[in-house]
Enzyme design. Structure first.
Site, PDB file in Angstrom:
ATOM      1  CD  GLU A 128      35.605 -41.940  -6.657  1.00 28.34           C
ATOM      2  OE1 GLU A 128      35.080 -41.516  -7.693  1.00 28.34           O
ATOM      3  OE2 GLU A 128      36.626 -41.469  -6.158  1.00 28.34           O
ATOM      4  N   GLY A 268      28.049 -34.972  -7.448  1.00 28.97           N
ATOM      5  CA  GLY A 268      27.826 -34.231  -8.689  1.00 28.97           C
ATOM      6  C   GLY A 268      27.820 -35.134  -9.907  1.00 28.97           C
ATOM      7  CB  ALA A 269      29.272 -35.981 -12.458  1.00 24.77           C
ATOM      8  CG  MET A 270      31.299 -42.250 -10.782  1.00 23.25           C
ATOM      9  SD  MET A 270      32.630 -41.847  -9.614  1.00 23.25           S
ATOM     10  CE  MET A 270      33.904 -42.926 -10.216  1.00 23.25           C
ATOM     11  CD  GLU A 271      36.155 -40.342 -11.426  1.00 28.96           C
ATOM     12  OE1 GLU A 271      35.159 -39.679 -11.049  1.00 28.96           O
ATOM     13  OE2 GLU A 271      37.110 -40.622 -10.670  1.00 28.96           O
ATOM     14  CG  HIS A 304      35.989 -32.823 -12.339  1.00 27.05           C
ATOM     15  ND1 HIS A 304      36.929 -32.231 -11.518  1.00 27.05           N
ATOM     16  CD2 HIS A 304      35.755 -34.042 -11.795  1.00 27.05           C
ATOM     17  CE1 HIS A 304      37.231 -33.048 -10.528  1.00 27.05           C
ATOM     18  NE2 HIS A 304      36.524 -34.162 -10.669  1.00 27.05           N
ATOM     19  CD  GLU A 305      32.968 -36.225 -12.958  1.00 29.07           C
ATOM     20  OE1 GLU A 305      33.677 -37.237 -12.797  1.00 29.07           O
ATOM     21  OE2 GLU A 305      32.729 -35.411 -12.028  1.00 29.07           O
ATOM     22  CG  HIS A 308      38.253 -37.835 -13.003  1.00 26.99           C
ATOM     23  ND1 HIS A 308      39.350 -37.768 -12.186  1.00 26.99           N
ATOM     24  CD2 HIS A 308      37.223 -37.326 -12.278  1.00 26.99           C
ATOM     25  CE1 HIS A 308      39.001 -37.223 -11.024  1.00 26.99           C
ATOM     26  NE2 HIS A 308      37.725 -36.941 -11.057  1.00 26.99           N
ATOM     27  CD  GLU A 327      38.178 -36.663  -7.570  1.00 21.49           C
ATOM     28  OE1 GLU A 327      38.035 -35.663  -8.293  1.00 21.49           O
ATOM     29  OE2 GLU A 327      37.620 -37.755  -7.819  1.00 21.49           O
TER      30      GLU A 327
HETATM   31 ZN    ZN Z   1      36.703 -35.886  -9.629  1.00 20.00          ZN
END
Ligand code: ZN
Length: 877
Positions: A128, A268-271, A304-305, A308, A327
């Site tokens: 992303e 931070g992080a990725m889904e 959060h992830e 998603h 988001e």
């Molecule tokens: Zn997100």
């Protein structure tokens, strides 16, 4: 050759893709020096496309080397394709065909951390928003969704773990004796959700039984030395899965869910579908190495992830202008999860305070944009506080307007209607409207209008008639490309408080109630409350029901009253903040006029009452004690004078500390505990109050306090207490500062995340030559410019160091500009984010504004990446 300036793309120019990719088959042959990627794309003309063309244009990158391309196994000769501006153009194609593409990439040289790259000893990906095109040629846009099958080939000893999305379906040996693993993801997805990880990793296994009784295997992978720090993340994951079932009716869909921690990560992080990849700072946690704040962040990011998977993956975005669709909604979901898990008022205060500090500042600057932007040059620049945090506020307002049940009906319809699709913010709002039979057309202006609306409120009370009226005016200031604004639909939650702090009931809309949501939807409106028995103090914008600035001319007495007596906990905090802001503004003016600082403040009375009230949640007391930050006072200022703000804050804290020394000591001591560390709401609350009290107590100058803080440092069995003590020692420059900073480094030098805290605190430390100290840190063996976390620590620390960063000679800004120039091409995303403080130049006092502007102009003379170009050129426009 004249240099071409990067150009913008526009939402209004959206067209559907000319081709679709039903299936994507990828093979990665991983190697230390080069990785060969073979893709087989099952393509066909898009029946919905209005463009009649047989030319196929695929996205690529300057770092992708094409080896060969074939259509239905016919190898194309060079005259049948071209590569131009990183795109692969195949002049003529059949209606339906398989395109085979062989490319070579060098992950070990990938410093941008987009696409496939190396982090420590492992391979990992970040796709992303437009990273996939740095892996192979593709239709790299979110509305092209495909079924992915991925084979990874690698050396078993180096890469015993090889992961991709979905389920492992095959494993074996190649002819050369390497290992291969094949993964298949049964859900269609855009390329931005693709992921691959390979390395020598340790795993924590667990499982979760879904609401329909399916068993899901849960796995968290880290490098060997970190596997003892993922229990909390695993627990957070299981609680998130349960919460999403209970609150949104959303069940997990694959048989396996994996998370991997990597050290080098831009965000931070990725889904990624079934294979989330996390910055290790958002995943690892242990009592000895992790503060309470970081624990809460791990929990929120894991949630959060995970969330998603529905809000983002099952239903994704049509194009990147719709980023807030996934988001904003997902932030709203993770905020609600944390609120349900801990205290909702505390969580709300933290979120609002962040929004008002950072998002409001963004929205008042040259990068201001609506939550659905109309154009951008580089999408990576639009992963902003506006898209995320304001986006969440907009979803929250829909929730407020529809109520819990109505909102759930809307989200059910949204997921059901759009499952498997790539959709727009309009589709989201439409589902909310249709499920509830309401019209949100005026409300939708929140999606297209930028800037923070300002509400000006006046009131009057008619004792005879027992009516109370509130007149509310709304105004949204001009923002870049949006000189004039339309009236928004703004939900304003209001209650009335009587003279002795009782909730005053009233009649509104023919009903007796004690709280109401006013629908502000015109430039000026008057709302009349009937049967109001006495003159009330209005409690406005309860729970921060809309992301606006509110002006009502409260007297100090009224603020003190609300601070101690508003039945709405959030507004008690709000009142305390307003009171402290008023006090700080007086002091700032005194500083600027060269006048003597006042030595008295009504805040002391407010704090005293607060500290004496043992019925309050300690976390709330700690939040109220927290003076408005340097950053928040900057956001509020007409012209930012960092030195004046700093001096005013120190002075105000000093007054309160001296006046209430005994109280702070008492609160410090009575909140100490010798229970074993737990990241529970209750313990976190007590620690936050204890440590807030400690810093006031030390600020009083008491020798006993100084001894207590050093004792706390030495005796602490958890990072929260240890680091709070160390921060105090450093901030107040106690005699032990050097000794303890060194001891801290020695104790933790093998723990990267703790070293980052040390880097940050050291960089933020105020002393005669702060900048030299920052430069030395960047030469320190523990520093590594390739690692975004370390860079953020040092540069972030510098940003907090008022004397060093805002030095009148401009040296702090020049140093920052040097780093931006250095990183511009190496890691454009990080370079662009580092520009943020400089984008605020027009808000600074003239002497500083000039220096900042000069640095922006110096950066602008470089050959810039799109990322940095966009921010710098918009800042200078
Ligand atoms: Zn997100």
């Amino acid at each position: 050759m004249a240099e071409q300036k990067p150009s913008a793309i526009y939402l209004k120019d959206y067209t559907v893709p000319n081709f679709l990719i039903d299936k994507t088959e990828l093979t990665f042959d991983l190697d230390e020096t080069q990785t060969i990627v073979t893709s087989r794309l099952h393509l066909r003309r898009n029946p919905e496309s209005k463009v009649q063309t047989s030319a196929l244009v695929l996205d690529g990158g300057e770092d992708v080397k094409l080896i060969g391309v074939a259509i239905d196994d016919y190898a194309l000769p060079e005259q049948e394709y071209t590569i131009k501006d990183d795109k692969l153009i195949i002049t003529a194609t059949p209606n339906e065909f398989v395109l085979t593409c062989e490319t070579m990439i060098e992950p070990q040289n990938n410093t941008k951390l987009e696409g496939l790259y190396r982090s420590s000893s492992m391979f990992c990906t970040q796709c992303e928003a437009e990273g996939f095109r740095h892996i192979t040629y593709y239709l790299d846009r979110p509305d092209v969704m495909s079924i992915f099958t991925t084979t990874i080939i690698g050396d078993e000893t180096r890469y015993p773990v090889m992961l991709s999305n979905g389920n492992e379906i095959e494993r074996g040996k190649t002819e050369e004796g390497k290992t291969f693993v094949t993964w298949h993801d049964p859900f269609k997805k855009p390329a931005y959700l693709f992921a691959l990880v390979a390395g020598d990793l340790e795993v924590l296994n667990d499982s979760f039984t879904t609401m329909s009784g399916r068993d899901v295997k849960l796995q968290i992978f880290t490098e060997k030395h970190n596997i003892d720090k993922v229990d909390f993340a695993m627990d957070s994951l299981k609680r998130s899965m349960k919460w999403d079932e209970e609150v949104y009716g959303r069940e997990y869909d694959l048989d396996i869910f994996m998370i991997v921690a990597v050290d080098d990560f831009n965000m931070g992080a990725m889904e990624n579908k079934g294979l989330n990849i996390f910055n290790s700072s958002c995943l690892l946690a242990s009592p000895e190495t992790t503060t309470d704040d970081a624990y809460l962040r791990v929990e929120a990011v894991v949630a959060h992830e995970y969330f998603h998977n529905w809000s983002g993956n099952r239903v994704t975005c049509r194009d990147w202008f719709q980023l807030s669709l996934k988001e904003g909604f997902t932030v709203f979901r993770d905020q609600s999860f944390s609120a349900d898990t801990h205290s909702d008022v505390v969580k709300r205060v933290e979120d609002v305070s962040f929004l008002k500090t950072a998002q409001f500042a963004e929205d008042a600057g040259p990068m201001s944009h609506p939550i659905r932007p109309a154009s951008f040059i580089e999408i990576s620049n639009f992963y902003t506080l506006t898209i995320y945090e304001k986006g969440s506020e907009v979803v929250r307002m829909i929730h407020t307007l529809l109520g819990e049940e109505g909102f759930r009906k809307g989200s059910d319809l949204y997921f059901e209607r759009h499952d498997g699709q790539a959709v727009t913010c309009d589709d989201f709002v439409k589902a909310m409207e249709d499920a509830n039979g309401v019209d949100l057309s005026q409300f939708k202006r929140w999606y297209s209008q930028a800037g923070t609306p300002r509400l000006t409120v006046t009131d009057s009370y008619d004792e005879q008639a027992q009516t109370y009226s509130l007149t509310i005016q709304q105004m949204t200031p001009p923002t870049p490309n949006q000189p004039t604004k339309l009236a928004l639909h703004i939900p304003v939650k209001v209650g009335l408080v009587g003279q002795s702090n009782e909730a005053l009931s009233f009649t509104f809309d023919g009903q007796t109630q004690d709280e109401v949501v006013l629908h502000v939807n015109d430039v000026e409106q008057t709302f009349v409350f009937e049967n109001v028995m006495s003159k009330p103090v209005p409690s406005l914008l309860r729970g921060f029901s809309a992301p606006v600035k509110l002006d009502y001319d409260y007297s100090t007495e009224q603020l003190l009253q609300l601070m101690s007596g508003d039945p709405d906990g959030f507004n008690r905090w709000s009142a305390s903040q307003q009171l402290a802001v008023n006090e700080l503004n007086k002091l700032i003016a005194q500083y600027q006029n060269g006048a003597q600082f006042s030595e008295e403040t009504p805040l002391v009375e407010g704090f005293k009452a607060l500290l004496a009230d043992e019925s309050l949640d300690p976390a709330m007391v700690a939040l109220i004690l927290g003076l408005p930050s340097q950053a928040y006072m900057s956001e509020l200022a007409d012209k930012i004078d960092p030195q004046a703000i700093k001096a005013a804050r120190e002075h105000l804290r000093g007054i309160a500390a001296k006046a209430l020394e005994v109280e702070f000591k008492h609160v410090y001591e009575s909140n100490a505990s010798n229970e074993a560390y737990q990241a529970s709401a209750e313990q976190i609350a007590k620690r936050s109050l204890k440590n807030a009290a400690l810093s006031y107590w030390v600020a009083s100058g008491s020798d006993e306090a100084k001894a207590a803080v050093v004792r706390q440092y030495r005796n602490a069995d958890n990072m929260t207490d240890q680091f709070a003590a160390l921060s105090c020692v450093v901030h107040f420059n106690l005699a032990e500062a050097d000794e303890l900073l060194n001891a801290f480094f020695e104790q933790w030098k093998h723990e990267a995340l703790v070293v980052n805290k040390w880097l940050m605190l050291s960089a933020a430390r105020e002393h005669e030559n702060g900048l030299a100290q920052v430069k030395a840190l960047m030469e320190h063996p523990s520093f590594d410019i390739k690692n975004p976390n370390k860079l953020r620590s040092v540069i972030g620390g510098l940003g907090q160091n008022v004397d060093a960063f805002h030095n009148l000679d401009g040296s702090g800004y020049a140093f920052l500009a040097d780093q931006i120039i250095l990183l511009n091409k190496r890691n454009p995303q990080i370079a662009s984010r580092l520009c943020t403080p400089l984008t605020r130049w027009q808000r600074m006092v003239p002497a500083l504004a000039e220096k900042m502007k000069g640095e922006l102009e110096r950066i602008a003379r470089e050959d810039l990446s799109k990322d940095v170009y966009e921010v710098v050129s918009k800042s200078l426009a």
